[in-house]
Design a protein around this motif. Structure first.
Motif, PDB file in Angstrom:
ATOM      1  N   TRP A 122      -0.194 -12.465  -9.116  1.00 50.70           N
ATOM      2  CA  TRP A 122       0.122 -13.282  -7.956  1.00 50.70           C
ATOM      3  C   TRP A 122      -0.777 -14.514  -7.929  1.00 50.70           C
ATOM      4  N   ARG A 178       9.068  -4.208  -1.824  1.00 53.22           N
ATOM      5  CA  ARG A 178       8.670  -2.821  -1.570  1.00 53.22           C
ATOM      6  C   ARG A 178       7.179  -2.717  -1.841  1.00 53.22           C
ATOM      7  N   ASP A 179       6.391  -2.659  -0.788  1.00 54.79           N
ATOM      8  CA  ASP A 179       4.940  -2.610  -0.912  1.00 54.79           C
ATOM      9  C   ASP A 179       4.501  -1.187  -1.241  1.00 54.79           C
ATOM     10  N   ARG A 192      -0.313  -8.669  -4.181  1.00 60.29           N
ATOM     11  CA  ARG A 192       0.399  -9.335  -5.273  1.00 60.29           C
ATOM     12  C   ARG A 192       1.793  -9.829  -4.889  1.00 60.29           C
ATOM     13  N   ALA A 242       5.779  -4.495  -5.315  1.00 56.91           N
ATOM     14  CA  ALA A 242       4.552  -5.267  -5.109  1.00 56.91           C
ATOM     15  C   ALA A 242       3.391  -4.346  -4.782  1.00 56.91           C
ATOM     16  N   THR A 243       2.383  -4.360  -5.634  1.00 56.92           N
ATOM     17  CA  THR A 243       1.149  -3.631  -5.361  1.00 56.92           C
ATOM     18  C   THR A 243       0.251  -4.501  -4.491  1.00 56.92           C
ATOM     19  N   PRO A 244      -0.776  -3.948  -3.872  1.00 53.69           N
ATOM     20  CA  PRO A 244      -1.540  -4.682  -2.848  1.00 53.69           C
ATOM     21  C   PRO A 244      -2.034  -6.049  -3.306  1.00 53.69           C
ATOM     22  N   PRO A 282       3.607 -10.198   1.845  1.00 53.63           N
ATOM     23  CA  PRO A 282       3.633  -8.888   2.515  1.00 53.63           C
ATOM     24  C   PRO A 282       4.962  -8.632   3.219  1.00 53.63           C
TER      25      PRO A 282
END
Length: 349
Positions: free
Chosen positions: A152, A124-125, A117, A113-115, A120
Motif C-alpha cells: 500500500w 474484505r479486511d 494495506r 486487505a490485511t491491516p 478501510p
C-alpha cells in the motif's frame, strides 16, 4: 437461422464467414441464405478490460446493482465484451452470468486487505493470519480468481513473502488464480517470487524479475492510462518523499512494460478507472510504451481472452464479435468506434 458474419479475422488476417448458433459461432464457408449482420471489414473477438471495478462510483459507495449494470453497458457499447473485476466492494451478483445483454464477467471477489494495506472498509479486511483461508474462499466463490492487496504505502512493508507464497500455493491447489495489487518495489518483488498469476500495476518492478515472470506465466497489467491521468496532479502536489516515489515509479513504468514484453511476459490491458469502456486508450498507451501495435491490440482483445480461457474467432467460440470498417492495427484510432457489436449471438449495436 442465426446471424451471418463475414470479415477479415484478427490476428490471423484471413477472411472467414460465420453463423451464430445461439451464443456460439459456427464457421459457415458454404454459400448460404440470409442477410449478413456484418459483411466485410475487420473482425475482433470482442475487446477485454482485465482490470476494471464496475459497481461503484466512489470508494465510499456501496456496491450497487444498477450502477454495475450501467458500467457493464458502458463497456459493451465500446466493444468491451469481456471484463475481469480484480476486486469489488461486494461479490459480483450471480445474475451476471445469465444476462445476454451485458458483457461476460470474470470476478475475483472482494479485495483482500490485511491491516494498513487498503482503504478501510472498502474491501474484505482481514488479519494476516486469515489471508490464506480468505483467498481460497474468495477464489472458489467467484470465478476462480482472488485479489490480494500486496502493498500500500510507499514507506510501509508489503505482505510478507512467506505469507503471500502460502496464499498463492493454497489458491492454486484449489484450482484458482491470484491477482496482486503492487505499487512498491517490495510488493512487486514479493508478488513475482510468490508466483502470483498477475501483477496489477507493477510499479517499481525490478526488471531483473522479468525473465522469471515470463517463465512462470505471471502476467503484467500496468494500467498505464490511469497513472498517466493522475501524473499532472501528482506533480502539482507539495514536494514530499511519497510524491517523488510515485513520480519515479510512473517515469519508469513504460520502460518496464516494454522490457516485460521483450522478455516474453504477457502484458495485458486494464483501465482501473471511470468511465468504463476506455480500454482502447489503454491499448494506445501500451503502444506508447513500446509494444508493437498488434501486440497492444491483442492485449485488449484476443490475447486477453485466451488468458482468461476463451478462444478467439473460431468454430465453437462464444459469439462475441466486434467489427471495424478499417484495420484497427493500422488505424488504432478506430478501436473505440466499432461499426458493429455482436454479444452472445445478438446484435447490440
Amino acid at each position: 437461422m442465426g446471424l451471418r458474419i463475414r470479415g477479415v479475422v484478427l490476428p490471423e488476417r484471413v477472411e472467414r464467414v460465420f453463423r451464430t448458433d445461439g451464443e456460439v459461432l459456427r464457421e459457415d464457408p458454404a454459400p448460404g441464405s440470409g442477410e449478413f449482420a456484418v459483411d466485410g471489414g475487420w473482425l475482433l473477438p470482442g475487446l477485454v478490460d482485465v482490470h476494471t471495478h464496475p459497481g461503484t462510483e466512489g470508494l465510499a459507495d456501496p456496491f450497487d446493482d444498477a450502477v454495475f449494470r450501467r458500467h457493464l453497458a458502458e463497456h459493451r457499447d465500446a466493444g468491451v465484451l469481456l471484463v475481469r473485476t480484480p476486486g469489488t466492494a461486494a461479490r459480483v451478483p450471480g445474475w451476471t452470468a445469465h444476462d445476454r445483454a451485458l458483457p461476460r464477467v470474470r470476478s475475483a471477489g472482494r479485495w483482500l486487505a490485511t491491516p494498513g494495506r487498503f482503504f478501510p472498509g472498502v474491501g474484505r479486511d482481514i488479519g494476516e493470519d486469515g489471508l490464506v483461508a480468505a483467498a481460497v474462499e474468495e477464489a472458489t466463490a467467484a470465478d476462480g480468481w482472488c485479489k490480494v492487496v500486496g502493498d500500500w504505502r510507499w514507506d510501509e512493508p508489503a505482505v510478507p513473502l512467506e505469507l503471500l507464497t502460502a496464499t498463492v500455493r493454497a489458491v492454486h491447489a484449489a484450482g484458482g488464480r491470484v491477482a496482486v495489487h503492487c505499487q512498491t518495489a517490495e510488493g512487486s518483488r514479493n508478488a513475482v517470487l510468490a508466483g502470483a498469476d498477475s501483477l496489477e500495476h507493477g510499479m517499481h518492478l525490478d526488471p531483473d524479475l522479468l525473465d522469471r515472470m515470463a517463465a512462470q506465466g505471471t502476467a503484467l497489467v500496468p494500467t498505464l492510462s490511469v497513472f498517466a491521468a493522475g501524473a499532472d496532479r501528482r506533480r502539482a502536489d507539495a514536494p514530499s518523499a511519497r510524491r517523488d516515489d510515485w513520480l519515479a515509479g510512473w517515469a519508469a513504468l513504460p520502460g518496464t512494460v516494454r522490457a516485460a514484453y521483450e522478455a516474453g511476459v504477457t502484458v495485458l490491458a486494464g483501465t482501473d478507472s471511470l468511465p468504463c469502456g476506455t480500454v482502447a486508450a489503454e491499448s494506445s498507451w501500451l503502444v506508447r510504451a513500446g509494444l508493437p501495435p498488434e501486440a497492444a491490440l491483442g492485449a485488449a482483445s484476443w490475447a486477453a481472452r485466451e488468458w482468461l480461457g476463451l478462444p478467439g474467432l473460431v468454430d465453437g467460440a462464444p459469439a462475441d464479435v466486434v467489427a471495424y470498417d478499417r484495420d484497427p492495427v493500422a488505424h488504432p484510432e478506430v478501436l473505440a468506434h466499432p461499426s458493429r457489436i455482436v454479444l452472445k449471438g445478438q446484435v447490440v449495436r
